[in-house]
Design an enzyme around this catalytic site. Structure first.
Site, PDB file in Angstrom:
ATOM      1  N   SER A  51     -27.795  22.313  58.453  1.00  0.00           N
ATOM      2  CA  SER A  51     -26.675  22.799  59.306  1.00  0.00           C
ATOM      3  C   SER A  51     -26.410  24.342  59.237  1.00  0.00           C
ATOM      4  CB  SER A  51     -25.236  22.155  58.974  1.00  0.00           C
ATOM      5  OG  SER A  51     -24.810  22.626  57.647  1.00  0.00           O
ATOM      6  N   ASP A 351     -15.117  26.027  59.613  1.00  0.00           N
ATOM      7  CA  ASP A 351     -14.476  24.645  59.797  1.00  0.00           C
ATOM      8  C   ASP A 351     -14.431  24.183  58.293  1.00  0.00           C
ATOM      9  OD1 ASP A 351     -17.009  24.271  58.802  1.00  0.00           O
ATOM     10  OD2 ASP A 351     -17.727  23.280  60.246  1.00  0.00           O
ATOM     11  N   HIS A 354     -18.751  25.470  57.024  1.00  0.00           N
ATOM     12  CA  HIS A 354     -19.690  26.424  57.596  1.00  0.00           C
ATOM     13  C   HIS A 354     -18.981  27.778  57.955  1.00  0.00           C
ATOM     14  CE1 HIS A 354     -20.833  22.483  58.780  1.00  0.00           C
ATOM     15  NE2 HIS A 354     -22.230  22.875  58.258  1.00  0.00           N
TER      16      HIS A 354
END
Ligand SMILES: *[C@@H]1O[C@H](CO)[C@@H](O)[C@H](O)[C@H]1NC(C)=O
Ligand SMILES: *[C@@H]1O[C@H](CO)[C@@H](O)[C@H](O)[C@H]1NC(C)=O
Ligand SMILES: *[C@@H]1O[C@H](CO)[C@@H](O)[C@H](O)[C@H]1NC(C)=O
Ligand SMILES: *[C@@H]1O[C@H](CO)[C@@H](O)[C@H](O)[C@H]1NC(C)=O
Ligand SMILES: *[C@@H]1O[C@H](CO)[C@@H](O)[C@H](O)[C@H]1NC(C)=O
Ligand SMILES: *[C@@H]1O[C@H](CO)[C@@H](O)[C@H](O)[C@H]1NC(C)=O
Ligand SMILES: *[C@@H]1O[C@H](CO)[C@@H](O)[C@H](O)[C@H]1NC(C)=O
Length: 379
Positions: A51, A351, A354
Site C-alpha cells: 500500500s 489514516d 499510511h
C-alpha cells in the site's frame, strides 16, 4: 479464551478487509525547492510493493473493490477522487516519477492504461511471503493474495508481451529502467503482530521475508535490470495503528520520540538483515546498482523536523476517530461518520497506517537526495 481470541482475530480481519491505505499535499511547507537532477534519464519505472506504492491495483481486485481505498476521502486532496492510492493524494512513487520527468505510474491491473513509462505491480495489503507460507505460520493475509512472487509473474508476463528480445527480457534497453522492490514485507509483520504473534516470533520471520525480497531482486537482475532500489521498513512503532494496539502506561516502552521502542527495533532488525543481503548480491553483480531505500531514516528525519516543516500533528491520524491517536481499528478512515481533519498537510499520518501526501512528499525528497547519487545520477 480460544473463542475470544477467534472473535478478536475475526474482528481484526474484517477491519483490515474494510480498509488498507493512507496519504498527500504541502508544497508550501517543504521550504525552498531543490531541483532533482534527472540525469539518469530514466525511461521507465517498474514498481513492486504494497500500500505504500499501490496506485490502483488492489481496488481492481474483487475483494479490494470493497475496501475504503476505492472511495473518498482517499484521494481527496490531490486527485479529487479515489484512485486506489492509500493516502489523501500522491505517494512517494508519484513524487519520484515526477522528479525524473515521468508521468504517474499506471497500475498493471488497469488493462486500458498506457505503460510506455513503466508499470506499477504493487498491491495494497500484499506480503513478501506467499499467502500459503504465511498460512503455515497461522498468519492470515486478509486483503489480497497478490504477494511478491505473483507480482513478479505479472512483471515477467508484461515483459514477455512488450519486449521483442525473448532471450533476455528487455535487455538492451533496460539501462534506463528503474526498479523499485518495495517497501514489501511490512504487512507480513503487521499481520503477524496484530494477529497475536510476539515480537520475538516476528523477528524469527525476518530471514525468510528478506530472502523473498532478495529473490525478487535476483529475478529482476535475470530480466536484465541494472538499477534497483530496495526500500526498508518504516519505524512502525511511530504509527497510530501500533501506538493504539500496543498502548501502555509503562513509559519505559517508549523512545525519546514517544514511539514504541520494541516495534522500531523490529523494523531496524529487518532493515539490518535487508542491507546485509543487498551487500551480498552487490558483490555477486558488481555491474548492477542496488541501492537500499532508507525509509526508516527518511521518516525519522521527517518526524524530528516536523515542526519546522509545518506539521503540528505527528501521532494522531488525520482521518480517524477515538483515543489518544485518533485511531480505532474497528472504525477506520472511510468508515461511516469517521471525521477527517481540516488540514491534512499539517498531519504526518493520514489514516493511522499510511502517511499524508505532505509527509510522503518530504520523505520522497529526502530519499531522492539519498538514492539518486548512489544510482549515479548526479555525476
Ligand atoms: C470517482 O470514482 C468512482 C469510483 O471509481 C467513480 O464511480 C466516479 O465516477 C468518480 N467520480 C469522479 C468525479 O471522477
Ligand atoms: C502513451 O504515453 C506516451 C508518453 O506519455 C505517449 O507518448 C504515447 O503517445 C501514449 N500512447 C498512447 C497509445 O496513448
Ligand atoms: C486467498 O487464497 C485463499 C486460498 O485460495 C482463499 O481462500 C482466500 O479467499 C484468498 N484471499 C483473498 C483476499 O483473495
Ligand atoms: C516469459 O518468457 C520466458 C522466456 O520465454 C519464459 O521462460 C517465462 O516463463 C515467461 N514468463 C511468463 C510469466 O510467461
Ligand atoms: C493506564 O492507567 C489508567 C489509570 O490507571 C488505566 O485506566 C488504563 O487502563 C491504563 N492503560 C493501559 C493501556 O494500561
Ligand atoms: C560488467 O560490464 C562490463 C562492461 O560493460 C562487461 O564487460 C562485463 O562482462 C560485465 N560483468 C558482469 C559480471 O556482468
Ligand atoms: C495546528 O496548526 C493549525 C494552524 O495553525 C491549528 O489550527 C491547529 O489547531 C494546530 N493543531 C494542533 C494540534 O496544534
Amino acid at each position: 479464551m480460544a473463542a475470544m481470541r477467534n472473535v478478536s482475530v475475526l474482528l481484526f480481519l474484517v477491519v483490515i478487509v474494510m480498509f488498507i491505505g493512507v496519504g498527500v499535499e504541502a508544497a508550501r511547507m517543504i521550504g525552498p525547492h531543490k531541483p532533482h537532477p534527472a540525469r539518469c534519464d530514466f525511461h521507465q519505472i517498474y514498481q513492486l510493493g504494497d500500500s505504500i506504492s499501490d496506485t490502483g491495483n488492489l481496488i481492481r481486485e474483487p475483494a479490494g473493490a470493497r475496501t475504503a481505498f476505492a472511495h473518498l476521502p482517499y484521494g481527496e486532496t490531490f486527485f479529487g477522487n479515489a484512485t486506489g492510492r492509500c493516502s489523501n493524494g500522491q505517494l512517494m512513487i508519484d513524487f519520484i516519477a515526477s522528479a525524473v520527468g515521468l508521468p504517474f505510474l499506471n497500475p498493471y491491473k488497469n488493462v486500458e492504461a498506457n505503460f510506455s513509462s513503466g508499470a506499477n505491480f504493487a498491491v495494497a495489503g500484499s506480503t513478501a511471503l506467499p499467502a500459503e507460507t504465511l498460512a503455515k505460520m497461522k498468519i492470515v493475509s486478509p486483503v489480497t493474495n497478490s504477494s511478491l512472487s505473483i507480482q513478479l509473474d505479472w512483471m515477467s508476463t508484461h515483459f514477455n508481451s512488450t519486449c521483442d528480445n525473448t532471450k533476455k527480457g528487455c535487455a538492451g534497453n533496460l539501462q534506463n529502467l528503474l526498479f523499485m522492490v518495495g517497501e514489501i514485507g511490512g504487512n507480513d509483520y503487521n499481520y503477524a503482530l496484530l494477529q497475536g504473534k510476539t515480537t520475538k516470533q516476528v523477528k524469527g520471520m525476518v530471514p525468510e521475508v528478506v530472502s523473498a525480497v532478495m529473490r525478487a531482486v535476483r529475478t529482476i537482475i535475470q530480466l536484465g535490470g541494472t538499477r534497483i532500489v530496495v526500500p526498508g521498513n518504516f519505524p512502525i512503532g511511530c504509527l497510530p495503528i501500533y501506538l493504539t494496539a500496543f498502548q501502555s502506561n509503562d513509559s519505559a516502552l517508549y523512545d525519546e520520540n514517544l514511539c514504541l521502542s520494541h516495534l522500531n527495533s523490529l523494523s531496524r532488525y529487518h532493515n539490518h538483515h535487508l542491507k546485509q543481503a543487498i551487500k551480498v548480491v552487490k558483490q555477486e553483480f558488481p555491474n548492477v546498482s542496488i541501492v537500499y531505500g532508507d525509509y526508516y531514516n527518511a521518516f525519522q528525519s521527517l518526524y524530528k523536523n516536523a515542526a519546522q516543516l509545518g506539521f503540528n500533528v505527528t501521532q494522531r491520524s488525520c482521518c480517524g476517530t477515538g483515543g489518544k491517536y485518533n485511531f480505532n481499528l474497528i472504525n477506520m478512515c472511510g468508515g461511516p461518520n469517521v471525521p477527517i481533519c481540516q488540514d491534512p498537510s499539517r498531519h504526518l499520518s493520514w489514516d493511522g497506517i499510511h502517511l499524508t501526501e505532505a509527509a510522503y512528499k518530504v520523505m520522497a525528497t529526502w530519499l531522492m537526495d539519498n538514492i539518486l547519487p548512489k544510482l549515479g545520477c548526479n555525476a
